[in-house]
Design an enzyme around this catalytic site. Structure first.
Site, PDB file in Angstrom:
ATOM      1  N   ASP A 158       0.783  -1.244   0.000  1.00  0.00           N
ATOM      2  CA  ASP A 158       0.000   0.000   0.000  1.00  0.00           C
ATOM      3  C   ASP A 158       0.817   1.298   0.000  1.00  0.00           C
ATOM      4  O   ASP A 158       0.453   2.255   0.700  1.00  0.00           O
ATOM      5  CB  ASP A 158      -0.973   0.007   1.185  1.00  0.00           C
ATOM      6  N   ASP A 181      -4.657  -0.647  -1.856  1.00  0.00           N
ATOM      7  CA  ASP A 181      -6.038  -0.465  -1.441  1.00  0.00           C
ATOM      8  C   ASP A 181      -6.780   0.044  -2.677  1.00  0.00           C
ATOM      9  O   ASP A 181      -6.326   0.997  -3.326  1.00  0.00           O
ATOM     10  CB  ASP A 181      -6.080   0.614  -0.331  1.00  0.00           C
ATOM     11  N   LYS A 191      -6.992  -4.734  -3.464  1.00  0.00           N
ATOM     12  CA  LYS A 191      -7.809  -5.329  -2.410  1.00  0.00           C
ATOM     13  C   LYS A 191      -8.882  -4.356  -1.944  1.00  0.00           C
ATOM     14  O   LYS A 191      -8.745  -3.154  -2.084  1.00  0.00           O
ATOM     15  CB  LYS A 191      -6.929  -5.782  -1.248  1.00  0.00           C
ATOM     16  N   CYS A 245      -2.501  -2.828   7.478  1.00  0.00           N
ATOM     17  CA  CYS A 245      -2.336  -3.741   6.342  1.00  0.00           C
ATOM     18  C   CYS A 245      -1.039  -4.558   6.410  1.00  0.00           C
ATOM     19  O   CYS A 245      -1.032  -5.721   6.001  1.00  0.00           O
ATOM     20  CB  CYS A 245      -2.455  -2.980   5.035  1.00  0.00           C
TER      21      CYS A 245
END
Ligand code: VGL
Ligand code: ZN
Length: 201
Positions: free
Chosen positions: A14, A57, A101, A149
């Site tokens: 991320d 993300d 995701k 995460c």
């Protein structure tokens, strides 16, 4: 000591504008300073034959992950927006494997699984298949956020049977409560994740 090689993958979690850039909606303090450290690990991984995978993300505009729809977070990482793009100084080779995701409104904390916010049903992302096909047994994890995460991905990694290492100087934490990042690293160590440091410069 070279940690990379065949059977070892580097997972970059991320490293996106909303988390990295001070103008991002979920800006993580100190995050820009880990990017050169991450880039060096990416170069070492490539030089030694390791797969380098990137998670993003990739939320829809409305998702129960966001506060305006009942969740915990400000709007962030909305697919196809500036905030969801990789931080511009991150090295991302053309054709690098990307794991997106949260794409259908699930909680996308882990790069391995997405959890439906209502049913709590967990669905795998393509990462497990990618690693299986590449013969990956050990995962080195860097990126943001240590307390969300990175933590969820590292816990999933050990649960799924990988050896997992988190590089403590190549991660940064949201720290909603001071110390969350350090506590996450302690929790990971207890779960069997090796907490190590990036290569010296
Ligand atoms: C993350 C909070 C919400 C992360 C993603 O990348 O750690 N944290 N969504
Ligand atoms: Zn998110």
């Amino acid at each position: 000591m070279m940690r990379y090689g065949l059977g070892v993958a580097l997972l970059v979690v991320d490293v996106q504008n909303d988390f990295m850039d001070p103008r991002g909606t979920l800006a993580v303090a100190g995050a820009p300073s880990i990017v050169p450290v991450i880039n060096r690990e990416i170069a070492l991984a490539h030089a030694n034959g390791s797969l380098v995978a990137y998670s993003q993300d990739w939320h829809p505009k409305r998702t129960p992950h966001f506060a305006r729809d009942g969740g915990p977070w400000p709007v962030h990482g909305v697919r196809d927006t500036w905030g969801a793009e990789f931080y511009p100084t991150l090295d991302v080779p053309v054709g690098a494997p990307l794991i997106r995701k949260g794409t259908n409104g699930e909680d996308g904390y882990s790069a391995f699984t997405m959890r439906d916010a209502d049913t709590h049903e967990s669905v795998p992302t393509p990462l497990g298949t990618l690693f299986y096909e590449a013969g990956v047994e050990t995962v080195v994890i860097v990126g943001v956020a240590t307390d969300y995460c990175v933590k969820a991905s590292a816990l999933d990694a050990v649960q799924l049977g990988y050896s997992a290492t988190v590089l403590a100087d190549a991660v940064a934490a949201v720290n909603i409560v001071a110390g969350d990042g350090d506590r996450a690293l302690e929790e990971l160590a207890k779960a069997g994740v090796l907490i190590s440091r990036a290569a010296a410069r």
